[in-house]
Design a protein around this motif. Structure first.
Motif, mmCIF file in Angstrom:
data_model
loop_
_atom_site.group_PDB
_atom_site.id
_atom_site.type_symbol
_atom_site.label_atom_id
_atom_site.label_comp_id
_atom_site.label_asym_id
_atom_site.label_seq_id
_atom_site.Cartn_x
_atom_site.Cartn_y
_atom_site.Cartn_z
ATOM 1 N N ALA A 47 0.843 -1.194 0.000
ATOM 2 C CA ALA A 47 0.000 0.000 0.000
ATOM 3 C C ALA A 47 0.868 1.230 0.000
ATOM 4 C CB ALA A 47 -0.891 -0.002 1.238
ATOM 5 N N THR A 60 6.037 4.862 -2.297
ATOM 6 C CA THR A 60 5.225 5.765 -1.500
ATOM 7 C C THR A 60 5.788 7.181 -1.567
ATOM 8 O OG1 THR A 60 4.230 6.132 0.686
ATOM 9 C CG2 THR A 60 6.507 5.392 0.642
ATOM 10 N N GLN A 89 -6.201 -3.917 6.562
ATOM 11 C CA GLN A 89 -7.031 -2.868 7.124
ATOM 12 C C GLN A 89 -7.781 -3.353 8.363
ATOM 13 O OE1 GLN A 89 -7.515 0.567 5.245
ATOM 14 N NE2 GLN A 89 -5.507 -0.375 5.130
ATOM 15 N N ARG A 113 -3.374 4.957 5.949
ATOM 16 C CA ARG A 113 -3.560 3.915 6.929
ATOM 17 C C ARG A 113 -2.488 4.032 7.997
ATOM 18 N NH1 ARG A 113 -3.541 -1.530 5.413
ATOM 19 N NH2 ARG A 113 -1.876 -1.265 3.967
ATOM 20 N N GLU A 142 -7.236 6.408 1.648
ATOM 21 C CA GLU A 142 -5.980 5.778 1.271
ATOM 22 C C GLU A 142 -5.011 5.715 2.441
ATOM 23 O OE1 GLU A 142 -2.919 5.862 -2.463
ATOM 24 O OE2 GLU A 142 -4.143 7.584 -2.031
ATOM 25 N N ASN A 201 -6.489 2.501 -3.208
ATOM 26 C CA ASN A 201 -5.064 2.537 -2.927
ATOM 27 C C ASN A 201 -4.338 2.276 -4.236
ATOM 28 O OD1 ASN A 201 -2.339 1.254 -2.198
ATOM 29 N ND2 ASN A 201 -2.999 2.284 -0.329
ATOM 30 N N ILE A 252 1.359 4.962 0.964
ATOM 31 C CA ILE A 252 0.742 5.826 1.960
ATOM 32 C C ILE A 252 1.260 7.249 1.788
ATOM 33 C CG2 ILE A 252 0.323 6.123 4.428
ATOM 34 C CD1 ILE A 252 -0.654 3.512 3.213
ATOM 35 N N SER A 309 -5.749 11.902 2.189
ATOM 36 C CA SER A 309 -6.618 10.754 1.996
ATOM 37 C C SER A 309 -7.294 10.865 0.655
ATOM 38 C CB SER A 309 -7.689 10.674 3.100
ATOM 39 O OG SER A 309 -7.087 10.525 4.358
ATOM 40 N N THR A 350 -2.253 -1.051 -5.122
ATOM 41 C CA THR A 350 -2.812 -2.385 -4.909
ATOM 42 C C THR A 350 -3.356 -2.942 -6.215
ATOM 43 O OG1 THR A 350 -3.379 -1.897 -2.614
ATOM 44 C CG2 THR A 350 -4.483 -3.759 -3.628
#
Length: 535
Positions: free
Chosen positions: A10, A205, A454, A35, A33, A439, A12, A18, A442
């Protein structure tokens, strides 16, 4: 220094951004998105705790790495022998690539791991092992704690005998820490890894702050979960005099145990639930007739689902869906929907829904009541307002015979970015909405791992069993990174979710919703997934 958890490939946004979407018409849902992880606040009951140390090598927590490179390159330190989350430091804003890492565990291994948790300034009680007992009981279990020797703090695993004087919920051997400012602390936890292959996938990321520590958890290729050893307990008997070295926590009242969810919550098979709204699949989205609802529910039942989740009480949802569920042998998750700012008695929609539930009161069909759908994330309720609304709904429905479990559902960031301890006390199980499509890192084939990650995060927030109240994938729309919408992609994603944890999720949704706005993703009308099961 800010810490971010990146799970199951994922990406981030560490600065807190978000991704969101809105389902229009009568109900609004927002997805996400960002987390992260959070530890739950705990209450130390009035019990005696007797420690006996397990002999063996002390396991150090992985230190936070540092970097002196000018270019934004993440760094790691120390050998990796078990699949604990890998800490990596991103010194400056930019886009970082974390390579994939694979570890093979050849025998069952129990170690002292660390969970990074961001806390505000003040005194915090974190960690420990939470257990619920129904009578006076002595619980024996391993716990993770810290020891300081010559100024060096290490984490160790100890066996604790915990005497619970009466029924209640107890947290065994938590750790109290005082921080002068908002910071990230690493809470020691007992982690057991079964034999198998564990992989931390490659992750790309983007971070927007300096000195961000990113933790990349591993996922197992084994079908079985890797859980710490379960506590063992024995009925309370006359207790001998304790050893000289004992620790007695400060007494406080023992909370009453939460109601135990009935056997219908979750499923013993591959499938559990489907969301259902009785709105026509037309541009105006009118209400379906009772006959149309009966036909829809019959099709859902043939696919093997055991339960329907409804959001509200409009469009004769309770009488029509309730009758169809009864006719086809399905259970219900009922809901109270908050679609605008205001969670108190001044919201006429809330009052109407509570009265409709009280008038209907066919509780023999109901396994769970969900108060609010992403009400925190959308800013419709504050934590205190939502806690109060859950309490009010409990009280009102108890008057007409409903004593089953309650929850609220929200995205992960709403659970982790707020102090939700009061909500945790008010609910019986925790719930989240998790949509892997939003996301960008993914792939559809990894949707199940994403959703499972999650759920795991949210379960840790309240220390209670968790369920996913919405998950799915659109059959049409734009690509979001490598998360592309399409019929083949939808099938791959939903099959992945079903394999990973289909008996704990509610799939969203039965049919496409032509009455919604297409949204930025051009996907909002295309979440109907019945065709995956040939319906």
């Amino acid at each position: 220094m800010k810490a971010t958890v990146v799970a199951a490939a994922a990406a981030i946004l560490a600065g807190g951004a978000s991704a969101s979407r809105a389902h229009g018409h009568r109900h609004a849902h927002a997805l996400f998105e960002k987390r992260g992880e959070a530890a739950d606040e705990v209450c130390t009951p009035g019990c005696s705790t007797i420690y006996s140390t397990i002999t063996g090598e002390i396991t150090l927590l992985p230190p936070a790495p540092t970097s002196t490179s000018v270019a934004p390159e993440p760094t790691t330190t120390g050998p990796i022998t078990v699949p604990t989350p890998i800490p990596q430091t991103c010194p400056t804003p930019g886009t970082y690539t974390f390579p994939a890492t694979t570890i093979v565990v050849t025998e069952t291994t129990t170690v002292c791991g660390g969970t990074p948790t961001e806390v505000p300034s003040g005194t915090h009680t974190l960690g420990g092992v939470t257990t619920v007992v129904e009578t006076a009981t002595t619980v024996v279990c391993p716990v993770a704690t810290t020891e300081t020797q010559d100024g060096v703090v290490t984490s160790v695993i100890k066996t604790t005998t915990f005497v619970c004087p009466s029924a209640g919920t107890y947290t065994i051997a938590p750790i109290t820490t005082v921080v002068p400012t908002a910071t990230t602390v690493v809470v020691p936890v007992v982690e057991t890894y079964c034999p198998g292959t564990y992989t931390a996938p490659a992750v790309v990321t983007t971070v927007t702050e300096t000195n961000v520590v990113v933790y990349c958890p591993f996922t197992s290729e084994n079908p079985e979960p890797t859980l710490p050893p379960a506590p063992t307990s024995t009925p309370e008997e006359p207790k001998p005099e304790p050893p000289v070295e004992t620790e007695t926590p400060t007494p406080s009242p023992s909370p009453s145990p939460s109601p135990i969810p009935g056997p219908g919550l979750g499923s013993s098979g591959k499938l559990w639930a489907m969301t259902y709204t009785p709105f026509a699949e037309t541009a105006d989205g009118g209400c379906k007739s009772a006959e149309q609802v009966m036909e829809d529910v019959g099709k859902i039942a043939t696919a093997g689902f055991t339960t329907l989740r409804v959001y509200s009480t409009d469009c004769d949802t309770l009488p029509n869906v309730g009758a169809a569920a009864r006719a086809h042998g399905l259970r219900l998750i009922v809901g109270l929907f908050v679609g605008q700012v205001g969670c108190d008695n001044g919201n006429p929609s809330i009052n109407e829904q509570i009265e409709a539930l009280k008038e209907w009161k066919e509780w023999d069909l109901v396994d769970l009541c969900v108060v609010g759908n992403e009400a925190l994330f959308n800013g419709f309720c504050s934590v205190s307002e939502l806690t109060s609304l859950i309490g009010r709904t409990k009280s009102e429905l108890a008057k007409v015979g409903y004593n089953g479990p309650f929850t609220t559902t929200d995205v992960v960031s709403a659970w982790t970015d707020n102090d939700v301890s009061s909500i945790c006390e008010a609910i019986d199980v925790v719930a989240t909405n998790a949509h892997a499509y939003f996301n960008s890192a993914t792939d559809p084939s990894d949707a199940g791992k994403f959703v499972a990650g999650q759920l795991s995060i949210v379960e840790k927030v309240c220390g209670k069993p968790g369920y996913v109240m919405e998950t799915g994938w659109p059959s049409a729309g734009k690509c979001n990174g490598i998360a592309c919408a399409g019929e083949a992609e939808q099938r791959a994603a939903i099959e992945s979710i079903e394999r990973e944890l289909g008996n704990k999720v509610v799939f969203f949704s039965f049919r496409d919703d032509a009455w919604k706005q297409p949204g930025d993703c051009n996907c909002e009308q295309h979440w109907g997934c019945a065709s995956v099961w040939g319906l």
